[in-house]
Structures are given as structure tokens and as C-alpha cells.
Design a protein around this motif. Structure first.
Motif, PDB file in Angstrom:
ATOM      1  N   VAL A  80      -8.054   6.507  11.732  1.00  0.00           N
ATOM      2  CA  VAL A  80      -9.239   7.344  11.567  1.00  0.00           C
ATOM      3  C   VAL A  80     -10.176   6.943  12.697  1.00  0.00           C
ATOM      4  O   VAL A  80     -10.448   5.753  12.892  1.00  0.00           O
ATOM      5  CB  VAL A  80      -9.914   7.120  10.189  1.00  0.00           C
ATOM      6  CG1 VAL A  80     -11.177   7.947  10.076  1.00  0.00           C
ATOM      7  CG2 VAL A  80      -8.934   7.458   9.069  1.00  0.00           C
ATOM      8  N   LEU A  81     -10.632   7.924  13.453  1.00  0.00           N
ATOM      9  CA  LEU A  81     -11.416   7.650  14.652  1.00  0.00           C
ATOM     10  C   LEU A  81     -12.909   7.882  14.443  1.00  0.00           C
ATOM     11  O   LEU A  81     -13.313   8.759  13.693  1.00  0.00           O
ATOM     12  CB  LEU A  81     -10.933   8.543  15.799  1.00  0.00           C
ATOM     13  CG  LEU A  81      -9.439   8.456  16.119  1.00  0.00           C
ATOM     14  CD1 LEU A  81      -9.076   9.469  17.198  1.00  0.00           C
ATOM     15  CD2 LEU A  81      -9.051   7.053  16.527  1.00  0.00           C
TER      16      LEU A  81
ATOM     17  N   PHE B 178       0.846  -1.195   0.000  1.00  0.00           N
ATOM     18  CA  PHE B 178       0.000   0.000   0.000  1.00  0.00           C
ATOM     19  C   PHE B 178       0.878   1.240   0.000  1.00  0.00           C
ATOM     20  O   PHE B 178       2.053   1.205   0.377  1.00  0.00           O
ATOM     21  CB  PHE B 178      -0.968   0.000   1.188  1.00  0.00           C
ATOM     22  CG  PHE B 178      -0.325   0.199   2.528  1.00  0.00           C
ATOM     23  CD1 PHE B 178      -0.138   1.487   3.028  1.00  0.00           C
ATOM     24  CD2 PHE B 178       0.067  -0.863   3.308  1.00  0.00           C
ATOM     25  CE1 PHE B 178       0.442   1.681   4.268  1.00  0.00           C
ATOM     26  CE2 PHE B 178       0.643  -0.684   4.541  1.00  0.00           C
ATOM     27  CZ  PHE B 178       0.838   0.598   5.032  1.00  0.00           C
ATOM     28  N   ASP B 179       0.317   2.340  -0.463  1.00  0.00           N
ATOM     29  CA  ASP B 179       0.999   3.630  -0.503  1.00  0.00           C
ATOM     30  C   ASP B 179       0.084   4.624   0.191  1.00  0.00           C
ATOM     31  O   ASP B 179      -1.080   4.774  -0.181  1.00  0.00           O
ATOM     32  CB  ASP B 179       1.251   4.040  -1.959  1.00  0.00           C
ATOM     33  CG  ASP B 179       1.899   5.391  -2.064  1.00  0.00           C
ATOM     34  OD1 ASP B 179       2.737   5.725  -1.214  1.00  0.00           O
ATOM     35  OD2 ASP B 179       1.559   6.131  -3.006  1.00  0.00           O
ATOM     36  N   LEU B 180       0.604   5.286   1.206  1.00  0.00           N
ATOM     37  CA  LEU B 180      -0.200   6.221   1.978  1.00  0.00           C
ATOM     38  C   LEU B 180       0.570   7.528   2.103  1.00  0.00           C
ATOM     39  O   LEU B 180       1.702   7.533   2.594  1.00  0.00           O
ATOM     40  CB  LEU B 180      -0.468   5.629   3.364  1.00  0.00           C
ATOM     41  CG  LEU B 180      -1.483   6.289   4.249  1.00  0.00           C
ATOM     42  CD1 LEU B 180      -2.878   6.239   3.615  1.00  0.00           C
ATOM     43  CD2 LEU B 180      -1.526   5.583   5.597  1.00  0.00           C
TER      44      LEU B 180
ATOM     45  N   SER C 208      -7.132   1.787  10.428  1.00  0.00           N
ATOM     46  CA  SER C 208      -5.736   2.133  10.711  1.00  0.00           C
ATOM     47  C   SER C 208      -4.805   1.446   9.724  1.00  0.00           C
ATOM     48  O   SER C 208      -5.129   0.386   9.181  1.00  0.00           O
ATOM     49  CB  SER C 208      -5.346   1.775  12.147  1.00  0.00           C
ATOM     50  OG  SER C 208      -5.282   0.383  12.300  1.00  0.00           O
ATOM     51  N   ARG C 209      -3.659   2.067   9.525  1.00  0.00           N
ATOM     52  CA  ARG C 209      -2.588   1.500   8.710  1.00  0.00           C
ATOM     53  C   ARG C 209      -1.260   1.867   9.367  1.00  0.00           C
ATOM     54  O   ARG C 209      -1.074   2.983   9.835  1.00  0.00           O
ATOM     55  CB  ARG C 209      -2.582   2.047   7.276  1.00  0.00           C
ATOM     56  CG  ARG C 209      -3.749   1.622   6.420  1.00  0.00           C
ATOM     57  CD  ARG C 209      -3.727   0.116   6.160  1.00  0.00           C
ATOM     58  NE  ARG C 209      -4.856  -0.308   5.369  1.00  0.00           N
ATOM     59  CZ  ARG C 209      -6.046  -0.644   5.837  1.00  0.00           C
ATOM     60  NH1 ARG C 209      -6.297  -0.563   7.122  1.00  0.00           N
ATOM     61  NH2 ARG C 209      -7.015  -1.044   5.039  1.00  0.00           N
ATOM     62  N   SER C 210      -0.350   0.913   9.360  1.00  0.00           N
ATOM     63  CA  SER C 210       0.988   1.131   9.910  1.00  0.00           C
ATOM     64  C   SER C 210       2.014   0.911   8.819  1.00  0.00           C
ATOM     65  O   SER C 210       1.818   0.081   7.933  1.00  0.00           O
ATOM     66  CB  SER C 210       1.248   0.165  11.059  1.00  0.00           C
ATOM     67  OG  SER C 210       0.371   0.393  12.125  1.00  0.00           O
TER      68      SER C 210
END
Length: 79
Positions: free
Chosen positions: A61-62, A31-33, A71-73
Motif C-alpha cells: 500500500v503506497l 496471516f491470510d490475505l 507491505s506483506r509477502s
């Protein structure tokens, strides 16, 4: 009003605030964020980009109640 984004990145100062992000996910690829972060001027001027590169970070994102919706790490690849 509470933030709807939460950034967990020890390499950034606690004053860092996420203002926007854009992501791409595809089958069989990483993935690319892209995350846009706002810092107070003093923190931005003292930030060492080399201290951030290749360090871990998590974007969340809450929901309205503060629980994570998404979420992403990953690792910071550019600053």
C-alpha cells in the motif's frame, strides 16, 4: 491518478491491477490475505493458474508520494 496498491508478482502479467484486498493477522498463526486483481480479458484468458500457485508475491500500500506504507509477502494459495 496513480495506483495506491502495488503488486510484485512475477507469475502474474504486468497488466495486473489490485482493486481490493482483505487480510487477517492473529497471534501465533499465519496471516491470510485475499487480493482481488483485475486483468485485461486477453491476459485473463491466457493466464495459467498452475503457473501462479505457490509462487511468491508482495502487496504494498503506497503513500501519496509513492513510498511503501505497508507491505506483506507470501505465496499464492488459490487463483
Amino acid at each position: 491518478m496513480a495506483d495506491i496498491f502495488e503488486l510484485d508478482a512475477a507469475s502474474l502479467p504486468p497488466s495486473a491491477r489490485v482493486v481490493a484486498f482483505e487480510g487477517r493477522e492473529r497471534m501465533s498463526t499465519a496471516f491470510d490475505l485475499s487480493v482481488w486483481v483485475l486483468l485485461p480479458r486477453a491476459d485473463a484468458e491466457s493466464l495459467d493458474p498452475d503457473a501462479v500457485l505457490l509462487k511468491p508475491g508482495t502487496l504494498r500500500v503506497l503513500r501519496d508520494d509513492g513510498t511503501p506504507r505497508w507491505s506483506r509477502s507470501g505465496l499464492w494459495s488459490t487463483v
